[in-house]
Design an enzyme around this catalytic site. Structure first.
Site, PDB file in Angstrom:
ATOM      1  N   GLY A   1      36.661 -43.497-104.140  1.00  0.00           N
ATOM      2  CA  GLY A   1      36.505 -43.375-102.724  1.00  0.00           C
ATOM      3  C   GLY A   1      36.030 -44.214-101.840  1.00  0.00           C
TER       4      GLY A   1
ATOM      5  N   TYR B   1      36.081 -29.439 -91.843  1.00  0.00           N
ATOM      6  CA  TYR B   1      35.131 -30.267 -92.734  1.00  0.00           C
ATOM      7  C   TYR B   1      33.605 -30.209 -92.284  1.00  0.00           C
ATOM      8  CZ  TYR B   1      33.263 -35.030 -93.708  1.00  0.00           C
ATOM      9  OH  TYR B   1      32.524 -36.039 -94.311  1.00  0.00           O
TER      10      TYR B   1
HETATM   11  N1  SER Z   1      34.495 -40.305 -91.454  1.00  0.00           N
HETATM   12  C1  SER Z   1      34.395 -38.993 -91.345  1.00  0.00           C
HETATM   13  C2  SER Z   1      35.662 -38.457 -90.793  1.00  0.00           C
HETATM   14  O1  SER Z   1      36.228 -39.000 -89.796  1.00  0.00           O
HETATM   15  C3  SER Z   1      33.287 -38.365 -90.662  1.00  0.00           C
HETATM   16  O2  SER Z   1      32.033 -38.346 -91.322  1.00  0.00           O
HETATM   17  O3  SER Z   1      36.025 -37.237 -91.082  1.00  0.00           O
END
Ligand code: SER
Length: 323
Positions: free
Chosen positions: A15, A147
């Site tokens: 990643g 998330y």
């Molecule tokens: N970069 C991530 C997102 O945009 C945030 O932690 O999901």
């Protein structure tokens, strides 16, 4: 508590962050002492050739446990996650990978008495009721994305393992990470990286958030520094463990476009907000990272101007060497 890291396993090694963390960890601990794992096969020579690589789905606890035993791992950087935008498209997958994957790491750490675990969190733990400016570390955490929900649960679970089982679990809340090596995937802050690729390759970019959208961001060298600084910190000096705010810079999409135009004057940015706008609007614009500064001496090195110069230089060299 002084304990020495000997053998490291990294999940999510292919990643955006994992792929840049691995070479630094291999420099520090030796190529053979850092096991890169990912559900995808490795693409870069560093991941493929310079040290061990194993394919691993973090939801598979048996295989994860086997690798940790086989390589005598004592430290894990658990970087595998489904980010915010993909998480809204596939909420069940986000729950599974982010929660079950973390639970697997923590349970193996408990069973095998691992020394130290890094479990990153995110600014996605915040929500519309969090103060929009200077969001404190301890504040209202009511995210509206799957998330964010998994990251709040992850912070609490990590802290639970610290308190209940005496494990050493640590994590920062990453802001949007900007980098030139591996593109991010499935995040809301991805526009701040995409814009550089498109500015260099085609001089035009259609941005998926409004020009006035301001979010906390960080350049990759600071992201790696935050990760390693926290992992190097004396455990006894930490009051919190898995929820450190770390600020780098905050800017609007339009300010970023203008900064790029200073170096590429014919670059044109247009704006066509999509579903990710609502996610961006639910997150604070700036965050207060006083505890990280006080407890482990955190300070970033890059601002918008220095990051933009370095990004354009590095990305131009990389993209041009491929063409
Ligand atoms: N970069 C991530 C997102 O945009 C945030 O932690 O999901």
């Amino acid at each position: 508590m002084t304990r020495t890291t000997k053998r490291v396993l990294v999940t999510g090694a292919c990643g955006q962050i994992g792929s840049e963390l691995i070479p630094i960890l291999r420099q520090r601990y030796g190529n053979d002492s850092v096991v890169a794992t990912d559900i995808r096969p490795p693409e870069t020579a560093c991941l493929r050739d310079q040290g061990p690589f194993e394919q691993l789905n973090v939801c598979d606890r048996t295989t994860m446990g086997r690798f940790i035993e086989q390589y005598e791992i004592d430290t894990v950087y658990h970087m595998a996650a489904i980010l915010s935008a993909t998480g809204e498209e596939k909420p069940a997958l986000a729950w599974d990978v982010n929660i079950r994957g973390l639970e697997n790491v923590l349970e193996i750490a408990r069973e095998r008495h691992l020394l130290r675990i890094f479990c990153p969190s995110s600014i996605a733990v915040f929500g519309p009721d969090t103060p929009h400016d200077c969001a404190p570390q301890t504040t209202i955490l009511q995210p509206t994305t799957m998330y964010g929900i998994t990251k709040v649960a992850g912070e609490l679970l990590g802290e639970y393992y610290v308190q209940r089982f005496g494990l050493d679990i640590r994590g920062v809340r990453y802001p949007g990470i900007i980098s030139s090596e591996t593109p991010p995937g499935g995040g809301t802050t991805d526009y701040a990286v995409d814009i550089f690729y498109q500015a260099i390759l085609s001089r035009t970019y259609s941005c998926f958030v409004r020009p006035d959208t301001v979010l906390p961001m960080m350049y990759m060298p600071d992201c790696i520094k935050a990760t390693l600084d926290l992992m190097d910190a004396d455990f006894d000096s930490l009051k919190g463990h898995c929820n450190f705010n770390v600020a780098g810079m905050s800017f609007s999409a339009q300010e970023l476009a203008s900064e790029i135009q200073k170096h590429l004057p014919d670059f044109v940015c247009t704006y066509d907000p999509d579903f990710r706008q609502a996610i961006a609007d639910s997150w604070p614009q700036t965050i207060d990272d006083a505890p990280a500064r006080e407890e482990w001496n955190w300070h970033p090195r890059f601002d918008l101007s220095s990051m933009t110069i370095d990004m354009i230089e590095k990305l131009t060299a990389r993209l041009m060497s491929r063409s």
